[in-house]
Design a protein around this motif. Sequence first.
Motif, mmCIF file in Angstrom:
data_model
loop_
_atom_site.group_PDB
_atom_site.id
_atom_site.type_symbol
_atom_site.label_atom_id
_atom_site.label_comp_id
_atom_site.label_asym_id
_atom_site.label_seq_id
_atom_site.Cartn_x
_atom_site.Cartn_y
_atom_site.Cartn_z
ATOM 1 N N LYS A 531 0.846 -1.194 0.000
ATOM 2 C CA LYS A 531 0.000 0.000 0.000
ATOM 3 C C LYS A 531 0.884 1.247 0.000
ATOM 4 O O LYS A 531 1.934 1.284 0.654
ATOM 5 C CB LYS A 531 -0.920 -0.002 1.222
ATOM 6 N N ASN A 532 0.429 2.273 -0.745
ATOM 7 C CA ASN A 532 1.127 3.563 -0.877
ATOM 8 C C ASN A 532 2.431 3.488 -1.689
ATOM 9 O O ASN A 532 3.142 4.474 -1.800
ATOM 10 C CB ASN A 532 1.424 4.197 0.497
ATOM 11 N N SER A 533 2.769 2.304 -2.248
ATOM 12 C CA SER A 533 3.984 2.254 -3.080
ATOM 13 C C SER A 533 3.660 2.829 -4.456
ATOM 14 O O SER A 533 2.502 2.934 -4.855
ATOM 15 C CB SER A 533 4.512 0.826 -3.211
ATOM 16 N N LYS A 534 4.701 3.218 -5.180
ATOM 17 C CA LYS A 534 4.513 3.722 -6.542
ATOM 18 C C LYS A 534 4.170 2.547 -7.453
ATOM 19 O O LYS A 534 4.632 1.435 -7.230
ATOM 20 C CB LYS A 534 5.777 4.430 -7.023
ATOM 21 N N ILE A 535 3.365 2.853 -8.485
ATOM 22 C CA ILE A 535 2.939 1.761 -9.369
ATOM 23 C C ILE A 535 2.700 2.303 -10.782
ATOM 24 O O ILE A 535 2.327 3.463 -10.951
ATOM 25 C CB ILE A 535 1.661 1.075 -8.813
ATOM 26 N N ARG A 536 2.992 1.477 -11.759
ATOM 27 C CA ARG A 536 2.697 1.876 -13.140
ATOM 28 C C ARG A 536 1.773 0.836 -13.767
ATOM 29 O O ARG A 536 1.832 -0.348 -13.422
ATOM 30 C CB ARG A 536 3.976 2.042 -13.961
ATOM 31 N N THR A 546 1.425 6.236 -14.426
ATOM 32 C CA THR A 546 2.296 6.009 -13.267
ATOM 33 C C THR A 546 1.728 6.815 -12.102
ATOM 34 O O THR A 546 1.446 8.011 -12.255
ATOM 35 C CB THR A 546 3.747 6.447 -13.559
ATOM 36 N N GLY A 547 1.532 6.168 -10.976
ATOM 37 C CA GLY A 547 0.969 6.869 -9.808
ATOM 38 C C GLY A 547 1.250 6.101 -8.531
ATOM 39 O O GLY A 547 2.279 5.444 -8.398
ATOM 40 N N GLU A 548 0.288 6.188 -7.565
ATOM 41 C CA GLU A 548 0.459 5.498 -6.279
ATOM 42 C C GLU A 548 -0.758 4.639 -5.978
ATOM 43 O O GLU A 548 -1.885 4.975 -6.368
ATOM 44 C CB GLU A 548 0.639 6.519 -5.143
ATOM 45 N N ILE A 549 -0.529 3.522 -5.276
ATOM 46 C CA ILE A 549 -1.644 2.670 -4.833
ATOM 47 C C ILE A 549 -2.401 3.417 -3.735
ATOM 48 O O ILE A 549 -1.793 3.844 -2.743
ATOM 49 C CB ILE A 549 -1.121 1.320 -4.299
ATOM 50 N N SER A 550 -3.719 3.579 -3.931
ATOM 51 C CA SER A 550 -4.506 4.285 -2.901
ATOM 52 C C SER A 550 -5.176 3.299 -1.940
ATOM 53 O O SER A 550 -5.335 3.579 -0.757
ATOM 54 C CB SER A 550 -5.548 5.197 -3.546
ATOM 55 N N SER A 551 -5.579 2.120 -2.451
ATOM 56 C CA SER A 551 -6.132 1.114 -1.534
ATOM 57 C C SER A 551 -5.763 -0.279 -2.026
ATOM 58 O O SER A 551 -5.602 -0.517 -3.227
ATOM 59 C CB SER A 551 -7.650 1.242 -1.426
ATOM 60 N N LEU A 552 -5.601 -1.176 -1.050
ATOM 61 C CA LEU A 552 -5.185 -2.550 -1.343
ATOM 62 C C LEU A 552 -6.020 -3.479 -0.471
ATOM 63 O O LEU A 552 -6.006 -3.366 0.763
ATOM 64 C CB LEU A 552 -3.686 -2.699 -1.037
ATOM 65 N N GLY A 574 -5.960 8.703 -8.992
ATOM 66 C CA GLY A 574 -6.043 9.427 -10.259
ATOM 67 C C GLY A 574 -6.190 8.559 -11.489
ATOM 68 O O GLY A 574 -6.097 9.065 -12.612
ATOM 69 N N PHE A 575 -6.407 7.240 -11.323
ATOM 70 C CA PHE A 575 -6.532 6.370 -12.495
ATOM 71 C C PHE A 575 -7.746 5.465 -12.348
ATOM 72 O O PHE A 575 -7.951 4.839 -11.306
ATOM 73 C CB PHE A 575 -5.271 5.514 -12.674
ATOM 74 N N ASP A 576 -8.527 5.381 -13.432
ATOM 75 C CA ASP A 576 -9.785 4.642 -13.366
ATOM 76 C C ASP A 576 -9.980 3.670 -14.533
ATOM 77 O O ASP A 576 -10.907 2.877 -14.517
ATOM 78 C CB ASP A 576 -10.946 5.663 -13.389
ATOM 79 N N ILE A 583 -0.882 -5.052 -16.776
ATOM 80 C CA ILE A 583 0.127 -5.464 -15.791
ATOM 81 C C ILE A 583 0.388 -4.283 -14.866
ATOM 82 O O ILE A 583 0.633 -3.156 -15.327
ATOM 83 C CB ILE A 583 1.459 -5.888 -16.483
ATOM 84 N N LEU A 584 0.331 -4.522 -13.566
ATOM 85 C CA LEU A 584 0.617 -3.491 -12.562
ATOM 86 C C LEU A 584 2.019 -3.744 -12.003
ATOM 87 O O LEU A 584 2.287 -4.807 -11.458
ATOM 88 C CB LEU A 584 -0.424 -3.540 -11.442
#
Length: 594
Positions: A531-536, A546-552, A574-576, A583-584
């Motif tokens: 959670k909260n790590s950067k992800i693309r 490219t952003g951040e995980i908001s919920s897991l 910010g991504f929907d 692939i995440l």
Amino acid sequence: MGENVKKIEIPYAITVRDLAKLLQSNSIQVIKVLMANGVMANINQMIDYDTAAIVANEIGFEAVPESENEVEIEKDLGEVPLWRQIIEREDQKNLIPRPPVVTILGHVDHGKTSLLDAIRHTNVTAGEAGGITQHIGAYQIESHGKAITFLDTPGHAAFSAMRARGAQGADIVILVVAANDGVMPQTKEAISHAKAARVPIIVALNKIDRSDANQDLVKKQLSEQGLMADTWGGNTMVVPVSAKQKIGIEDLMEAILMTAEEMKIMANPKGKVFGTVVEASVDTKKGVMATLLVQNGTLKMGDVVLAGNSYGKIRAMFDFRGKKIQKAGPSTPVQIMGLTDVPTAGDIFQVYFSEKEARAVVSAAKADAALNRNLPKATLEELFAKFKAGETKELCLIIKTDVNGSLEPIINSLNELSKEGEIKVNILHAEAGNISENDVMLAAASHGVVIGFNVQADPVARKKAENEGVSIRIYDIIYRLTEDIEKALKGMLEPEYKEVTTGKAEVLAVFKISKLGSIAGSRVREGELRKNSKIRVVRKGEIIYTGEISSLKHEKDDVKEVKNGLECGVSIKGFDAFEVGDILEAFTLERSGS
């Protein structure tokens, strides 16, 4: 320095071992002084004059260049082939011309192998029957009474792998370009590799017998790559040939001999035995078989050879026809039996007095390797530091962009910076496409940096970059890219951060939840998601966000991490727009060298 300090002449380049002998010291002491000055080098590694001078001064000598005029000339030329560095230390009276060593580069299907076949008048593609009985990766022919050695390892990957290991096996590059196809991506790559190595290029304009051949169009394309044909008033010899019809082969041989004569390719057959490993493998009956290219001295049966970490006494030696021989002079390719391990193509080989001495060198090299594993990459910051120390005059870059339209503004901006700064920006290669292993190998061989714009580096390239100590910097805004280069040229660049992939997951289903937006139902395939790590988000090989995980979530519970093999629900700030099959890739940023 006091008046009684002894002056000592040091050549443009010297191995740590030879420097220790020159300073009447031992290699361990020299390596310690180098380490204290931030240089990690093993006992067989070449160091330049400036570095050697620092060691000499600390041990109590005053260093002076062996020949100041020659040193300045060589520095202006840029990268100096290792064989030239070696023969500088030989007695000039003993030097004689040696046959040129030629390698063939070019785009796939443009006829590299066919041209080699035409040159040696045997049809290799139909098998090795009749003619040369075995493939040893190199062979020699005679033309107009003079010998020419060919490295039968076409491909710029092999060419730059040799350079990355310190060797410069080829003296001349033949660039094969099909007259009906013209300059292609691999042609451009091959030109970049040859130019970076400062090796003269002769263009073999192949397939001129084809009805759709257009020689003038290809010459125009070559001129756009900086290779102006001699028939158009340029300096590049362009020889029309047809490998299939055996047309123009003699003209090509003449072009090679003319180029070699201008280059003054010399060696001392009685001097220090030195050369390059062309290829090596294990034969179930004969053991390790290694093809060596002798570049100086004369290799003899019974000599103890050390190549990389492999050593041994020569038990049998064969020429390129498979015939047993007793000795081999400069530019001669030979296959030998007797090494303990399989050396790597591009390794430098030398002859030692005994197997005991060779074994001691290998032990010292392995100890050094343990230290060298922690060497930092050739980052932009370090390249500037080298400039300040007088070790380099240029910043070598490989540029990769998402589309060709991005190349021109980036190159123009960097060329402007080059004019303004003291350090020259040398763009070795620039094209659209993701960062590949070839790009990394070119950077490794040229001590350069790979710059990407809106692209990604494939996993093989990232692994190679890690192993070779190459820095990859990726940007998504042009002005940030040029700003970083400008800061690097002025020594103001912020520390570099590298990406460390922590986990990968595949999107299996997408759920729309009114208050939360889209949730990606995913399975973790590698590592873990935190959670909260950067992800693309990667779709069909392209990064789309490219952003951040908001919920897991795992089985309806909010969790801090989900490990490999487990399923989870992921939402990203910010991504929907998730799609099944995305692939995440989760990653963290770590400061380089930390």
